[in-house]
Design a protein around this motif. Structure first.
Motif, PDB file in Angstrom:
ATOM      1  N   PHE A  70       0.948  -1.162  -0.089  1.00 57.14           N
ATOM      2  CA  PHE A  70       0.071  -0.170   0.058  1.00 57.14           C
ATOM      3  C   PHE A  70       0.962   1.085  -0.049  1.00 57.14           C
ATOM      4  CE2 PHE A  70      -2.920  -2.308   3.273  1.00 57.14           C
ATOM      5  CZ  PHE A  70      -3.559  -3.331   2.217  1.00 57.14           C
ATOM      6  N   CYS A 127       1.959   2.545   3.533  1.00 57.19           N
ATOM      7  CA  CYS A 127       2.277   1.737   4.499  1.00 57.19           C
ATOM      8  C   CYS A 127       3.664   1.813   5.162  1.00 57.19           C
ATOM      9  CB  CYS A 127       1.963   0.380   4.124  1.00 57.19           C
ATOM     10  SG  CYS A 127       2.412  -0.861   5.557  1.00 57.19           S
ATOM     11  N   PHE A 165       5.251  -0.383   6.900  1.00 54.68           N
ATOM     12  CA  PHE A 165       5.918  -1.526   7.286  1.00 54.68           C
ATOM     13  C   PHE A 165       6.297  -1.972   5.629  1.00 54.68           C
ATOM     14  CE2 PHE A 165       2.699  -1.227  10.603  1.00 54.68           C
ATOM     15  CZ  PHE A 165       3.637  -1.643  11.490  1.00 54.68           C
ATOM     16  N   LYS A 172      -2.665  -8.299   5.232  1.00 61.42           N
ATOM     17  CA  LYS A 172      -1.829  -7.313   5.382  1.00 61.42           C
ATOM     18  C   LYS A 172      -0.673  -7.188   4.519  1.00 61.42           C
ATOM     19  CE  LYS A 172      -2.695  -6.688  10.234  1.00 61.42           C
ATOM     20  NZ  LYS A 172      -2.170  -6.412  11.495  1.00 61.42           N
ATOM     21  N   VAL A 173      -0.244  -5.886   4.013  1.00 60.49           N
ATOM     22  CA  VAL A 173       1.051  -5.821   3.420  1.00 60.49           C
ATOM     23  C   VAL A 173       2.229  -5.411   4.526  1.00 60.49           C
ATOM     24  CG1 VAL A 173       0.060  -5.049   1.161  1.00 60.49           C
ATOM     25  CG2 VAL A 173       0.387  -3.391   2.920  1.00 60.49           C
ATOM     26  N   PRO A 174       3.373  -5.624   4.213  1.00 65.73           N
ATOM     27  CA  PRO A 174       3.938  -6.015   2.811  1.00 65.73           C
ATOM     28  C   PRO A 174       3.848  -7.568   2.855  1.00 65.73           C
ATOM     29  CG  PRO A 174       5.845  -5.880   4.565  1.00 65.73           C
ATOM     30  CD  PRO A 174       4.343  -5.234   5.151  1.00 65.73           C
ATOM     31  N   GLU A 185       4.937 -10.392   7.096  1.00 67.48           N
ATOM     32  CA  GLU A 185       5.298  -9.742   8.370  1.00 67.48           C
ATOM     33  C   GLU A 185       6.586  -8.906   8.055  1.00 67.48           C
ATOM     34  OE1 GLU A 185       4.159  -9.236  11.272  1.00 67.48           O
ATOM     35  OE2 GLU A 185       2.331  -9.887  10.814  1.00 67.48           O
ATOM     36  N   SER A 186       6.747  -7.936   8.080  1.00 72.03           N
ATOM     37  CA  SER A 186       7.864  -7.038   7.597  1.00 72.03           C
ATOM     38  C   SER A 186       9.120  -7.483   8.500  1.00 72.03           C
ATOM     39  CB  SER A 186       7.691  -5.276   7.784  1.00 72.03           C
ATOM     40  OG  SER A 186       7.393  -5.356   9.124  1.00 72.03           O
TER      41      SER A 186
END
Ligand SMILES: N[C@@H](CCC(=O)N[C@@H](CS)C(=O)NCC(=O)O)C(=O)O
Length: 220
Positions: free
Chosen positions: A12, A15, A17, A54-56, A67-68
């Motif tokens: 996104f 974002c 993260f 969720k991203v990334p 999970e970043s």
């Protein structure tokens, strides 16, 4: 997986993260592609590869990693230069302060999206307290978290500082930083790896995000 794997980062635009992952990729001069999706209408293929929606998500030759913090660890294992310290104890400390950054980003997000003054003040004060605690951990040696060397822990704080600067410049919201922390922020935001970690029109994207949330911050 080898260094020749094809990397695609799902993002996104706003974002932090995602941004920490981009900074690590940039700092390591790794080739990757970035695919932005609409957070309000995530496509079915994204839902299939992101267990939490969720991203990334980093696709490594098509294999999804989420999970970043995990993505950063993977990148650091595969792509030089190593951006974690050499000793296990220091590495563990850096991981802990990376985790702490995620908590601070949560406080920042709550501050940006709070609907009323009370919620806004609570989140701002919590963020401020967190920054003060973080300050006690900074090396006396300038400019980064641990002194002269740039680490993964630096990658994760840059998005927080980038948003703090925008909030100051565009919305008159100033969270006082110590001289030491200001020097860290300045050094991070001057790096090419950081400057190129967001879309060119990031301030507009960020303003649109705030407007869409219609929180207290844009009404003060
Ligand atoms: N712990 C996750 C947090 C990622 C995260 O919160 N991403 C947000 C965007 S900044 C997201 O995808 N939110 C969508 C949702 O929660 O539905 C990480 O570090 O990767």
């Amino acid at each position: 997986m080898s260094q020749s794997a094809k990397l695609e980062l799902i993002s996104f635009k706003v974002c932090p993260f995602v941004q920490r992952s981009v900074i690590a990729l940039n700092a390591k001069r790794v080739t990757y592609t970035l695919t932005h999706i609409n957070p309000h209408e995530p496509p079915d293929w994204f839902k299939a590869i992101s267990p939490l929606g969720k991203v990334p998500v980093l696709l490594v030759d098509g294999t999804p990693l989420f999970e970043s913090a995990v993505i950063l660890e993977y990148l650091d294992e595969v792509y030089p230069p190593a951006l974690h310290p050499a000793t296990p104890l220091e590495r563990a400390q850096h991981r802990a302060w990376i985790e702490f950054c995620s908590e601070l980003l949560g406080r920042q997000f709550r501050m940006l999206t709070a609907k009323d003054e009370t919620g806004f003040n609570e989140a701002r004060d919590a963020l401020q307290q967190g920054l003060q605690r973080l300050d006690t951990m900074l090396s006396p040696e300038l400019p980064y978290f641990a002194g002269q060397a740039f680490h993964l822990v630096d990658c994760v704080y840059a998005p927080l500082f980038m948003r703090l600067i925008l909030l100051k410049q565009e919305y008159g919201l100033e969270l006082p930083l110590s001289k030491r922390m200001q020097a860290w922020s300045d050094a991070l935001l001057a790096l090419d790896a950081v400057k190129t970690s967001v879309v060119d029109d990031f301030s507009t994207v960020f303003a649109n995000f705030l407007a869409a949330n219609d929180g207290y911050i844009i009404k003060r």
